[in-house]
Design a protein around this motif. Sequence first.
Motif, mmCIF file in Angstrom:
data_model
loop_
_atom_site.group_PDB
_atom_site.id
_atom_site.type_symbol
_atom_site.label_atom_id
_atom_site.label_comp_id
_atom_site.label_asym_id
_atom_site.label_seq_id
_atom_site.Cartn_x
_atom_site.Cartn_y
_atom_site.Cartn_z
ATOM 1 N N SER A 442 7.002 42.449 -41.074
ATOM 2 C CA SER A 442 6.226 41.208 -41.066
ATOM 3 C C SER A 442 6.698 40.280 -39.954
ATOM 4 N N GLY A 443 6.149 39.078 -39.944
ATOM 5 C CA GLY A 443 6.515 38.077 -38.947
ATOM 6 C C GLY A 443 5.488 36.968 -38.903
ATOM 7 N N ASP A 444 5.737 35.995 -38.039
ATOM 8 C CA ASP A 444 4.875 34.814 -38.003
ATOM 9 C C ASP A 444 3.523 35.077 -37.361
ATOM 10 N N GLN A 445 3.348 36.263 -36.685
ATOM 11 C CA GLN A 445 2.060 36.584 -36.081
ATOM 12 C C GLN A 445 1.109 37.313 -37.040
ATOM 13 N N HIS A 516 6.936 37.545 -46.311
ATOM 14 C CA HIS A 516 5.630 37.645 -46.942
ATOM 15 C C HIS A 516 5.796 38.277 -48.326
ATOM 16 N N LYS A 517 5.186 37.692 -49.305
ATOM 17 C CA LYS A 517 5.258 38.237 -50.656
ATOM 18 C C LYS A 517 4.415 39.519 -50.713
ATOM 19 N N LEU A 518 5.059 40.595 -51.100
ATOM 20 C CA LEU A 518 4.395 41.894 -51.200
ATOM 21 C C LEU A 518 4.107 42.208 -52.671
ATOM 22 N N ALA A 538 11.650 43.553 -50.921
ATOM 23 C CA ALA A 538 12.013 43.297 -49.530
ATOM 24 C C ALA A 538 11.692 44.492 -48.644
ATOM 25 N N LEU A 539 11.815 45.706 -49.186
ATOM 26 C CA LEU A 539 11.552 46.914 -48.412
ATOM 27 C C LEU A 539 10.994 47.970 -49.365
ATOM 28 N N ALA A 552 8.233 46.347 -44.709
ATOM 29 C CA ALA A 552 9.256 45.308 -44.853
ATOM 30 C C ALA A 552 8.595 43.952 -45.015
ATOM 31 N N ALA A 553 9.143 43.131 -45.919
ATOM 32 C CA ALA A 553 8.561 41.819 -46.189
ATOM 33 C C ALA A 553 8.928 40.795 -45.131
#
Length: 736
Positions: A442-445, A516-518, A538-539, A552-553
Amino acid sequence: MLPLYRLHLVWGLGFANAPLLYGLAAASVPILIHLLNRRKHREQRWAAMRFLIAAIRKNQRRIRIEQWLLLAIRCLLVLLVVSAMAKPFLESFGSVISGRRTHRVLVLDSSLSMGYTASGSSRFDQAKTVASQLVKDSRRGDAVSVVLMGDPPRVVIGDPSPNLAEVQKEIQELVLGHAGTDLDATFEAVDRVLDVSTIPQKEVVFLTDLQSTSWRPRPSDGKEGLARIIAKLEARRPRSVVIDLGRAGSENRAIVDLQVQSPVVTPATTVLVRAVVHNFGPSKADGVRVRLTVDGRVGPEQLVDLPVGEDVPVVFNQQFSSPGDHVVEASIDEDALPLDDHRRLVVPVRESVNVLLVDGDFKSEPFQAETDYLAQALAPTEGSPGEPNMMRVEVVSESQLARRDLKAFDVVGLCNVAQFSQTEVDALEDFLKQGGGVIVFSGDQVMPDNYNRLLYADGKGLLPAAVGAPVGDAAKKESAFGFNPLGYRHPLLAEFRNQADPVVAGLTRTLTWRYHKLTLPKDSTAQVALAFENGDPALIEAPRHRGKVFQAATSADAGWTNWPVHHSYPPIMQRMILEAAAGRSAERNIRVGQPYDQSFYPSAAGASATVLTPRGQSLPAKLKAAGGVSQLHFEETDASGAYEVKIGPPLATEVAFAANPDPAESDLAKLERASLAERLPGWNFIHLTNWRELAQNAASVGRRGELHRPLLYGVLLLLLVESITAWKLGHNDPSS
């Protein structure tokens, strides 16, 4: 009055030629003859009559008894002759009737346990001997079918064949399989064979060692499914015979497992090869020699003691000098069941693991791009002369993904990629079908709506979990989330299990400020490898087609977490890449009887292939287009050992795979008659154990319960009695 053909329902008898019972009326013929031959006289008195009347009255009762005795013997003779011609049989012995055509279905158990050898002859050889004798002793007009009991079963001769010589030839050419049995499918195959038969009288003969593992219904079907099949079979009223060729308390040792303790193997890397030996016999075995052979060259060996009923692991250190497919074999000294004393493993050795990292926020400054930390963790010595590195990493920007041919890579890592097109998603799906691995960070994009619509697709896409709203704030690092390793159960974290606190702290003291909540769907088969302290994943790892997906979260860089700067980051990332790349190796080793499937690039569709089996057969195959890939599908895997596959242009390559037997087949524990009847309720069968006696006089199986022979012997005896009685009574002295 009941019809004659129904008499067996009342008396427990059946008649092969019931209409002949109307001939019982012939028993009245001697009576009629007797009555017709009685002397008719006219009375006329004369002087000496009173003396004759006195003599007749004196002997009249004795003469009448003698005449009725002879009459009874002659009537009984007629009754026995007519009854013998009707061919009666006892219903309790089944419905095989002498003189009528019989359709005999011979079912030979061809599971691995039938390879057990005693006195130079295997149980399967004994089964073939008895089957041949049964065919040889069949009556004129009988027909035979042959079914191999295996997994899957095979109908060798389906339509009833009256050509007994050809049947015997087929039996002699049968080859023992190395798999287990599918009991449900075997009974279904027998029922299909009986269904096409127009011969009303049927007999099914099972030749088996009654191994407990072989004679059990599949867990997926349960007893209910098998009970329905047996009820259907019983409705055809065959006589079922089980000939038991097994023996309780048999000794056996076996190699039950063989693995390389690394998801991916590269040249000059030392890996652990782990073999597991099991003693299935009733007594301990000391000093058993375990050998390792690589590509036909004998390697190291160890001596181990084998307690009864225990797995004993044996570990070897091994290096492979060159890339390509290598055949590893673990073996022990052969015992009475040699087929499970060897186990093979095909190890694809790769020159390197090729990883493509797609950067969603590419920057040229060091450790500012999304993939910099990850690339450094995967290939820390890349570019250093003389330093071997098992991973080769290539980094591209998000815009270049659609233009890259993924077939050159083993793993694709998607790091903070904003969004995907349908074309890119299709390319990733095809990559997974070929056994590749995909890792998504994940990430901010990241745009969750795009991920959920194309990658997650309501649980049907390649992502195992839906991407929810971000949790936490990377700008407020005072509120952070720690990791929960979940007991270090997942292979990614296995190296941290039972380690000292400073080592474990490199993982447990990692902080994440944003993720990010998975959300996993209900009944998901995905595994949560690592979680946050609040329980959020988390993974996550999940299988997809022939490959694996890791989701990955949080981010792969240090923007949302400080994990990339901790010591736990490189080993876990390297292990994750190896696990993701293992999909292309997993398909090289299968269970005996299981079809072999391997996927290649779409352009290889239509290529011809040749498969060399462990038995030395060269069998043709072909690659076919299947959903974005070309696939090799090969089903003739009933022999254990290594198979070589040669594929023609445009691939022009060679691959290998190995097939190994089910370890459960090495357990020779057997069923007795009571246990078999309990396991298969509703099945009426005769259980025989003395197969040698049966082989000497196999025709006796079809004569059990027949009564016409004893009746004919009775006729001969009565003829003798009648002659003697008539002679004796005819020479009596009247004066006596």
